[in-house]
Write a protein that holds these residues in place. Structure first.
Motif, PDB file in Angstrom:
ATOM      1  N   LEU A 101       0.683  -1.558   0.157  1.00 25.11           N
ATOM      2  CA  LEU A 101       0.616   0.176  -0.142  1.00 25.11           C
ATOM      3  C   LEU A 101       1.172   1.573   0.630  1.00 25.11           C
ATOM      4  N   THR A 102       0.797   2.285  -0.812  1.00 20.23           N
ATOM      5  CA  THR A 102       1.288   3.362  -0.822  1.00 20.23           C
ATOM      6  C   THR A 102       0.603   4.617  -1.411  1.00 20.23           C
ATOM      7  N   ASP A 103      -0.814   4.366  -1.642  1.00 21.80           N
ATOM      8  CA  ASP A 103      -1.988   5.251  -1.603  1.00 21.80           C
ATOM      9  C   ASP A 103      -2.625   5.892  -0.337  1.00 21.80           C
ATOM     10  N   PRO A 104      -1.844   7.746  -0.354  1.00 20.48           N
ATOM     11  CA  PRO A 104      -2.532   7.766   1.159  1.00 20.48           C
ATOM     12  C   PRO A 104      -4.307   7.577   1.059  1.00 20.48           C
ATOM     13  N   GLU A 105      -4.747   6.882   0.864  1.00 21.43           N
ATOM     14  CA  GLU A 105      -6.570   7.093   0.457  1.00 21.43           C
ATOM     15  C   GLU A 105      -6.536   5.688   1.564  1.00 21.43           C
ATOM     16  N   ARG A 106      -5.608   4.648   0.508  1.00 18.13           N
ATOM     17  CA  ARG A 106      -5.854   3.432   1.548  1.00 18.13           C
ATOM     18  C   ARG A 106      -5.660   3.386   2.577  1.00 18.13           C
ATOM     19  N   LYS A 107      -3.962   4.511   2.634  1.00 21.15           N
ATOM     20  CA  LYS A 107      -3.440   3.713   4.216  1.00 21.15           C
ATOM     21  C   LYS A 107      -4.533   4.326   5.247  1.00 21.15           C
ATOM     22  N   ARG A 108      -5.235   5.621   5.079  1.00 21.08           N
ATOM     23  CA  ARG A 108      -5.935   6.652   6.031  1.00 21.08           C
ATOM     24  C   ARG A 108      -7.089   5.588   6.353  1.00 21.08           C
ATOM     25  N   LEU A 125      -6.664   2.103   6.612  1.00 21.79           N
ATOM     26  CA  LEU A 125      -6.461   1.225   7.266  1.00 21.79           C
ATOM     27  C   LEU A 125      -5.701   1.637   8.491  1.00 21.79           C
ATOM     28  N   ARG A 126      -5.941   3.286   8.620  1.00 20.02           N
ATOM     29  CA  ARG A 126      -5.617   3.631   9.925  1.00 20.02           C
ATOM     30  C   ARG A 126      -6.567   3.674  10.519  1.00 20.02           C
ATOM     31  N   GLU A 127      -8.190   4.120   9.831  1.00 18.05           N
ATOM     32  CA  GLU A 127      -8.293   4.421  11.230  1.00 18.05           C
ATOM     33  C   GLU A 127      -9.562   3.129  11.069  1.00 18.05           C
ATOM     34  N   ALA A 128      -9.884   2.221  10.597  1.00 19.81           N
ATOM     35  CA  ALA A 128     -10.418   0.646  10.465  1.00 19.81           C
ATOM     36  C   ALA A 128      -8.954   0.496  12.155  1.00 19.81           C
ATOM     37  N   ALA A 129      -7.709  -0.148  11.986  1.00 21.02           N
ATOM     38  CA  ALA A 129      -6.773   0.054  13.190  1.00 21.02           C
ATOM     39  C   ALA A 129      -7.248   0.255  14.402  1.00 21.02           C
ATOM     40  N   GLU A 130      -7.239   1.844  13.976  1.00 16.33           N
ATOM     41  CA  GLU A 130      -6.715   2.628  15.417  1.00 16.33           C
ATOM     42  C   GLU A 130      -8.735   1.728  15.831  1.00 16.33           C
ATOM     43  N   ALA A 131      -9.499   1.934  15.191  1.00 15.49           N
ATOM     44  CA  ALA A 131     -10.721   0.979  15.916  1.00 15.49           C
ATOM     45  C   ALA A 131     -10.681   0.363  16.914  1.00 15.49           C
ATOM     46  N   PHE A 163       2.211   5.726  12.306  1.00 17.06           N
ATOM     47  CA  PHE A 163       2.518   4.873  11.256  1.00 17.06           C
ATOM     48  C   PHE A 163       2.210   4.586  10.322  1.00 17.06           C
ATOM     49  N   LEU A 164       0.857   4.342  10.018  1.00 13.78           N
ATOM     50  CA  LEU A 164      -0.426   3.665   9.728  1.00 13.78           C
ATOM     51  C   LEU A 164       0.104   4.601   8.039  1.00 13.78           C
ATOM     52  N   THR A 165       0.147   6.007   8.480  1.00 16.67           N
ATOM     53  CA  THR A 165      -0.171   6.815   7.587  1.00 16.67           C
ATOM     54  C   THR A 165       1.180   7.576   6.965  1.00 16.67           C
ATOM     55  N   GLU A 166       1.521   7.965   8.011  1.00 14.54           N
ATOM     56  CA  GLU A 166       3.099   8.236   8.086  1.00 14.54           C
ATOM     57  C   GLU A 166       4.106   7.526   7.220  1.00 14.54           C
ATOM     58  N   ALA A 167       4.168   6.002   7.033  1.00 17.75           N
ATOM     59  CA  ALA A 167       5.369   4.954   6.634  1.00 17.75           C
ATOM     60  C   ALA A 167       4.431   5.079   5.141  1.00 17.75           C
ATOM     61  N   PRO A 168       5.731   5.815   4.338  1.00 18.01           N
ATOM     62  CA  PRO A 168       5.825   5.955   2.494  1.00 18.01           C
ATOM     63  C   PRO A 168       4.668   4.419   2.059  1.00 18.01           C
ATOM     64  N   VAL A 169       5.051   3.616   2.780  1.00 17.50           N
ATOM     65  CA  VAL A 169       5.433   2.446   2.380  1.00 17.50           C
ATOM     66  C   VAL A 169       4.272   0.944   3.448  1.00 17.50           C
ATOM     67  N   VAL A 170       3.694   0.546   3.444  1.00 20.25           N
ATOM     68  CA  VAL A 170       2.841  -0.868   4.080  1.00 20.25           C
ATOM     69  C   VAL A 170       2.435  -1.754   3.350  1.00 20.25           C
TER      70      VAL A 170
END
Length: 199
Positions: free
Chosen positions: A55-62, A64-70, A99-106
């Motif tokens: 994953l490198t797309d910012p929207e997809r990482k966003r 991911l982060r929202e769901a993971a933080e929930a 880090f899920l949105t700050e890292a350039p690659v997930v």
């Protein structure tokens, strides 16, 4: 032989899990080579039951982060035992996962089970675990930093990554360069005489 493996062990002793990433892009060829190295892992019946979703797309990482933080909020507030929380305290983690949105690659690693286009795997957890170990090693060798993140439950990752149900999330790995002010816990590793037994 001894010198080579000692040099390798010394290099790996420098590896640390990092939660603070710089936004600098990572060359795609480096990620591809690291995943190619991971794919050399042994697997039960050579089924190779792994998928590496990059994953490198910012929207997809966003997303991911929202769901993971929930999920992590629920874990830290309700699901985790006090014993588990006490064990985590020295590391200083909580439900916030920037880090899920700050890292350039997930890289999201999936364990592949039997499905319309995949055979029955043998020892899938063990096989994927070895592949993840090789991936961590390859990324460290390339000069990158990583983190193994396992939100629980992880089924939301199938939707975020557009993966079929026979693929089960195994681990989430942010990858990149450490932030200039990155901090890591001051942890020690067990000495060899505590983990190796001769008979």
């Amino acid at each position: 032989m001894t010198a080579a493996v000692q040099a390798f062990a010394d290099r790996m002793a420098q590896r640390r899990s990092v939660r603070d990433f710089a936004g600098d892009p990572v060359p795609e060829a480096v990620i591809e080579a690291a995943i190619r190295a991971a794919s050399t892992a042994p697997s039960g019946a050579n089924v190779q039951p792994w998928r590496f979703v990059v994953l490198t797309d910012p929207e997809r990482k966003r997303r991911l982060r929202e769901a993971a933080e929930a999920e992590e909020r629920e874990f830290y507030r309700r699901r985790a035992s006090q014993e588990w929380l006490d064990a985590l305290a020295p590391i200083g983690t909580d439900w916030h996962k920037p880090f899920l949105t700050e890292a350039p690659v997930v890289i999201v690693v999936f364990e592949v089970h039997q499905g319309p286009n995949s055979p029955k795997p043998y020892y899938p957890k063990e096989s994927v675990g070895i592949a993840v170990g090789l991936l961590l090693t390859a990324l460290h060798h390339a000069g990158l930093v990583t983190l193994t993140h396992t939100p629980s439950p992880m089924r939301f990752l199938n939707e975020v990554c557009d993966r079929p149900p026979e693929e089960r999330p195994y681990v989430v790995m942010p990858v990149g360069y450490p932030a200039r002010d990155a901090r890591v816990p001051d942890l020690s590793r067990k000495p060899l005489d505590e983990i190796m037994i001769r008979r």
